[in-house]
Design a protein around this motif. Sequence first.
Motif, PDB file in Angstrom:
ATOM      1  N   SER A  49     -29.810   9.976 -18.376  1.00  0.00           N
ATOM      2  CA  SER A  49     -30.779  10.521 -17.427  1.00  0.00           C
ATOM      3  C   SER A  49     -30.295  11.870 -16.913  1.00  0.00           C
ATOM      4  CB  SER A  49     -30.966   9.572 -16.234  1.00  0.00           C
ATOM      5  OG  SER A  49     -31.616   8.391 -16.633  1.00  0.00           O
ATOM      6  N   PHE A  50     -31.179  12.869 -17.023  1.00  0.00           N
ATOM      7  CA  PHE A  50     -30.891  14.210 -16.531  1.00  0.00           C
ATOM      8  C   PHE A  50     -31.925  14.563 -15.473  1.00  0.00           C
ATOM      9  CE2 PHE A  50     -29.052  13.821 -20.681  1.00  0.00           C
ATOM     10  CZ  PHE A  50     -27.797  14.395 -20.534  1.00  0.00           C
ATOM     11  N   VAL A  51     -31.456  15.172 -14.397  1.00  0.00           N
ATOM     12  CA  VAL A  51     -32.309  15.440 -13.250  1.00  0.00           C
ATOM     13  C   VAL A  51     -32.412  16.949 -13.038  1.00  0.00           C
ATOM     14  CG1 VAL A  51     -32.721  14.981 -10.809  1.00  0.00           C
ATOM     15  CG2 VAL A  51     -31.503  13.291 -12.212  1.00  0.00           C
ATOM     16  N   PHE A  52     -33.634  17.430 -12.971  1.00  0.00           N
ATOM     17  CA  PHE A  52     -33.895  18.843 -12.725  1.00  0.00           C
ATOM     18  C   PHE A  52     -34.029  19.050 -11.220  1.00  0.00           C
ATOM     19  CE2 PHE A  52     -37.006  22.507 -12.789  1.00  0.00           C
ATOM     20  CZ  PHE A  52     -36.135  23.428 -13.343  1.00  0.00           C
ATOM     21  N   ALA A  53     -33.290  20.007 -10.681  1.00  0.00           N
ATOM     22  CA  ALA A  53     -33.299  20.240  -9.226  1.00  0.00           C
ATOM     23  C   ALA A  53     -33.513  21.715  -8.937  1.00  0.00           C
ATOM     24  CB  ALA A  53     -31.986  19.762  -8.610  1.00  0.00           C
ATOM     25  N   THR A  54     -34.451  22.000  -8.048  1.00  0.00           N
ATOM     26  CA  THR A  54     -34.748  23.387  -7.703  1.00  0.00           C
ATOM     27  C   THR A  54     -34.184  23.751  -6.331  1.00  0.00           C
ATOM     28  OG1 THR A  54     -36.923  22.759  -6.807  1.00  0.00           O
ATOM     29  CG2 THR A  54     -36.817  23.401  -9.138  1.00  0.00           C
ATOM     30  N   HIS A  55     -34.453  22.943  -5.330  1.00  0.00           N
ATOM     31  CA  HIS A  55     -33.938  23.188  -3.989  1.00  0.00           C
ATOM     32  C   HIS A  55     -34.000  21.886  -3.206  1.00  0.00           C
ATOM     33  CE1 HIS A  55     -38.314  23.795  -3.802  1.00  0.00           C
ATOM     34  NE2 HIS A  55     -38.250  23.413  -2.529  1.00  0.00           N
ATOM     35  N   LEU A  56     -33.292  21.833  -2.097  1.00  0.00           N
ATOM     36  CA  LEU A  56     -33.217  20.625  -1.278  1.00  0.00           C
ATOM     37  C   LEU A  56     -34.158  20.733  -0.086  1.00  0.00           C
ATOM     38  CD1 LEU A  56     -29.329  20.127  -1.212  1.00  0.00           C
ATOM     39  CD2 LEU A  56     -30.989  19.139  -2.812  1.00  0.00           C
ATOM     40  N   GLU A  57     -34.891  19.655   0.168  1.00  0.00           N
ATOM     41  CA  GLU A  57     -35.765  19.577   1.347  1.00  0.00           C
ATOM     42  C   GLU A  57     -35.655  18.173   1.934  1.00  0.00           C
ATOM     43  OE1 GLU A  57     -39.602  22.067   1.451  1.00  0.00           O
ATOM     44  OE2 GLU A  57     -39.449  21.464  -0.652  1.00  0.00           O
ATOM     45  N   ALA A  58     -34.581  17.936   2.644  1.00  0.00           N
ATOM     46  CA  ALA A  58     -34.298  16.601   3.183  1.00  0.00           C
ATOM     47  C   ALA A  58     -35.408  16.106   4.106  1.00  0.00           C
ATOM     48  CB  ALA A  58     -32.956  16.606   3.913  1.00  0.00           C
ATOM     49  N   ASP A  59     -35.889  16.963   4.992  1.00  0.00           N
ATOM     50  CA  ASP A  59     -36.919  16.546   5.943  1.00  0.00           C
ATOM     51  C   ASP A  59     -38.219  16.175   5.231  1.00  0.00           C
ATOM     52  OD1 ASP A  59     -35.159  16.998   7.991  1.00  0.00           O
ATOM     53  OD2 ASP A  59     -35.941  18.984   8.496  1.00  0.00           O
ATOM     54  N   LYS A  60     -38.585  16.930   4.226  1.00  0.00           N
ATOM     55  CA  LYS A  60     -39.824  16.672   3.499  1.00  0.00           C
ATOM     56  C   LYS A  60     -39.777  15.348   2.770  1.00  0.00           C
ATOM     57  CE  LYS A  60     -42.784  18.591  -0.153  1.00  0.00           C
ATOM     58  NZ  LYS A  60     -43.019  19.754  -1.049  1.00  0.00           N
ATOM     59  N   HIS A  61     -38.639  15.043   2.154  1.00  0.00           N
ATOM     60  CA  HIS A  61     -38.550  13.859   1.299  1.00  0.00           C
ATOM     61  C   HIS A  61     -37.951  12.644   1.998  1.00  0.00           C
ATOM     62  CE1 HIS A  61     -39.893  16.271  -2.021  1.00  0.00           C
ATOM     63  NE2 HIS A  61     -38.890  17.104  -1.890  1.00  0.00           N
ATOM     64  N   GLY A  62     -37.481  12.808   3.229  1.00  0.00           N
ATOM     65  CA  GLY A  62     -37.002  11.670   4.001  1.00  0.00           C
ATOM     66  C   GLY A  62     -35.704  11.068   3.506  1.00  0.00           C
ATOM     67  N   ILE A  63     -34.856  11.885   2.892  1.00  0.00           N
ATOM     68  CA  ILE A  63     -33.568  11.388   2.434  1.00  0.00           C
ATOM     69  C   ILE A  63     -32.506  12.441   2.741  1.00  0.00           C
ATOM     70  CG2 ILE A  63     -34.060  12.214   0.075  1.00  0.00           C
ATOM     71  CD1 ILE A  63     -32.223   9.989  -0.953  1.00  0.00           C
ATOM     72  N   PRO A  64     -31.456  12.071   3.484  1.00  0.00           N
ATOM     73  CA  PRO A  64     -30.405  13.046   3.800  1.00  0.00           C
ATOM     74  C   PRO A  64     -29.780  13.607   2.527  1.00  0.00           C
ATOM     75  CG  PRO A  64     -30.165  11.057   5.123  1.00  0.00           C
ATOM     76  CD  PRO A  64     -31.194  10.748   4.069  1.00  0.00           C
ATOM     77  N   ASN A  65     -29.366  14.853   2.577  1.00  0.00           N
ATOM     78  CA  ASN A  65     -28.782  15.478   1.392  1.00  0.00           C
ATOM     79  C   ASN A  65     -27.546  14.733   0.897  1.00  0.00           C
ATOM     80  OD1 ASN A  65     -30.735  17.484   1.346  1.00  0.00           O
ATOM     81  ND2 ASN A  65     -29.492  18.938   2.516  1.00  0.00           N
ATOM     82  N   GLU A  66     -26.768  14.177   1.822  1.00  0.00           N
ATOM     83  CA  GLU A  66     -25.571  13.451   1.418  1.00  0.00           C
ATOM     84  C   GLU A  66     -25.932  12.195   0.635  1.00  0.00           C
ATOM     85  OE1 GLU A  66     -24.740  16.079   4.802  1.00  0.00           O
ATOM     86  OE2 GLU A  66     -26.277  14.543   4.422  1.00  0.00           O
ATOM     87  N   SER A  67     -26.974  11.497   1.072  1.00  0.00           N
ATOM     88  CA  SER A  67     -27.425  10.301   0.355  1.00  0.00           C
ATOM     89  C   SER A  67     -27.990  10.667  -1.005  1.00  0.00           C
ATOM     90  CB  SER A  67     -28.482   9.558   1.175  1.00  0.00           C
ATOM     91  OG  SER A  67     -27.967   9.159   2.433  1.00  0.00           O
ATOM     92  N   LEU A  68     -28.751  11.749  -1.048  1.00  0.00           N
ATOM     93  CA  LEU A  68     -29.298  12.211  -2.317  1.00  0.00           C
ATOM     94  C   LEU A  68     -28.183  12.551  -3.287  1.00  0.00           C
ATOM     95  CD1 LEU A  68     -31.632  13.170  -4.124  1.00  0.00           C
ATOM     96  CD2 LEU A  68     -31.446  15.404  -3.003  1.00  0.00           C
ATOM     97  N   ALA A  69     -27.140  13.207  -2.797  1.00  0.00           N
ATOM     98  CA  ALA A  69     -26.030  13.582  -3.668  1.00  0.00           C
ATOM     99  C   ALA A  69     -25.367  12.352  -4.285  1.00  0.00           C
ATOM    100  CB  ALA A  69     -25.014  14.410  -2.890  1.00  0.00           C
ATOM    101  N   ARG A  70     -25.223  11.300  -3.506  1.00  0.00           N
ATOM    102  CA  ARG A  70     -24.612  10.075  -4.050  1.00  0.00           C
ATOM    103  C   ARG A  70     -25.468   9.495  -5.175  1.00  0.00           C
ATOM    104  NH1 ARG A  70     -23.231   9.242   1.442  1.00  0.00           N
ATOM    105  NH2 ARG A  70     -25.074   7.952   1.814  1.00  0.00           N
ATOM    106  N   LEU A  71     -26.790   9.540  -5.011  1.00  0.00           N
ATOM    107  CA  LEU A  71     -27.670   9.030  -6.052  1.00  0.00           C
ATOM    108  C   LEU A  71     -27.649   9.932  -7.283  1.00  0.00           C
ATOM    109  CD1 LEU A  71     -30.689   7.953  -3.830  1.00  0.00           C
ATOM    110  CD2 LEU A  71     -29.017   6.461  -4.941  1.00  0.00           C
ATOM    111  N   LEU A  72     -27.633  11.229  -7.067  1.00  0.00           N
ATOM    112  CA  LEU A  72     -27.582  12.153  -8.197  1.00  0.00           C
ATOM    113  C   LEU A  72     -26.284  12.008  -8.980  1.00  0.00           C
ATOM    114  CD1 LEU A  72     -29.088  15.430  -6.670  1.00  0.00           C
ATOM    115  CD2 LEU A  72     -30.196  13.781  -8.201  1.00  0.00           C
ATOM    116  N   ASP A  73     -25.238  11.590  -8.294  1.00  0.00           N
ATOM    117  CA  ASP A  73     -23.946  11.427  -8.978  1.00  0.00           C
ATOM    118  C   ASP A  73     -23.948  10.236  -9.920  1.00  0.00           C
ATOM    119  OD1 ASP A  73     -21.365  12.632  -9.217  1.00  0.00           O
ATOM    120  OD2 ASP A  73     -20.502  10.882  -8.206  1.00  0.00           O
ATOM    121  N   SER A  74     -25.009   9.402  -9.835  1.00  0.00           N
ATOM    122  CA  SER A  74     -25.139   8.287 -10.780  1.00  0.00           C
ATOM    123  C   SER A  74     -25.861   8.704 -12.056  1.00  0.00           C
ATOM    124  CB  SER A  74     -25.889   7.122 -10.120  1.00  0.00           C
ATOM    125  OG  SER A  74     -27.259   7.451  -9.912  1.00  0.00           O
TER     126      SER A  74
END
Length: 325
Positions: free
Chosen positions: A80-105
């Motif tokens: 699985s490869f994930v394309f990322a353009t920019h971070l918008e934690a408030d818009k998506h309702g997930i803290p950047n730190e939590s998102l990073a942990r998921l992306l690391d999987s």
Amino acid sequence: MLAPTSATQADVVFVTPPKSAPGWILEAICREIGSRLPGLDIRYCHHGEALPQASRYFFSHYMFYVGSLSKVRTVRRGQSFVFATHLEADKHGIPNESLARLLDSSDGVICMNEVLRAELQRLGVAPHRLGVAVGAASIQTYRPHVRQPDGKVGFCSAYYARKSPDLVLEIVKKLPHRQFLLLGKGWRDYPRFDELERQPNFSYVEAPYTEYPGYYAQMSVFVSASQLEGGPIPLLEAMMSNAVPVASRTGFAPDVIRHGHNGFIFDLPADANEVCSLIEQAYGLDTDVAATAAGYDWVPYAARIAALMGIPAPSTTTQGRAATA
């Protein structure tokens, strides 16, 4: 080239925006890349639909990956490869730190700019999972033109608050001797749009995407005033058209602009007087801007994406197999 491992397993599945979000540029990016992966079984799947089995998945937005994690782990046989353009934690309702942990999987995160790559690494994504592929546009579609001393100052974007609409209005009012063209959609939702539209040196155009090259040909200077970007892609389209960019320091602007050489960059928060000064300087630049943007065509971009996914380099002439929607 890679061959399908079975009659039912695709080589690459591009997970595109849901059907409820037509016209999102992420789908167009997926199809541009997929059309340039020769000899592979390429398929497209809207987010929210059942995922086909595949050797590789390309999630065009990190939230599509997050929302599909359980399904991917159930059906996938590949990566699985994930394309990322920019971070918008408030818009998506997930803290950047939590998102990073998921992306690391994931098996890899393909960032649209170097700033995002560095930020995700700071947040904890393993460096070996991170790569950068700056955006692309078509050098066949966006042809260079000769800039004119009285050419227009252009903007191109859909309306969002992060596009700095008040700054756009202030710039237009401060440079009454320049003609401004705003190309995009949704700007009538801007609360001060009536004031903007009343300016005698301003015009607003909502046009089909196929007509954009003709409008870029009217521009001598292109301004990107956004507070937050992954790209923006119109920056490359304008540069390929030979307009001088004046862009905020966000997205891939620092990756493609050398300040004072092929354009100008201003820091955020932006000062309208500074931006206006840079616009005037842009009219005096004699650089062949289009030549500096030629390397951002879709062909090398697809090759870069393929390399980051571990796919052999695609041919520059061969197109991919017919895709399944």
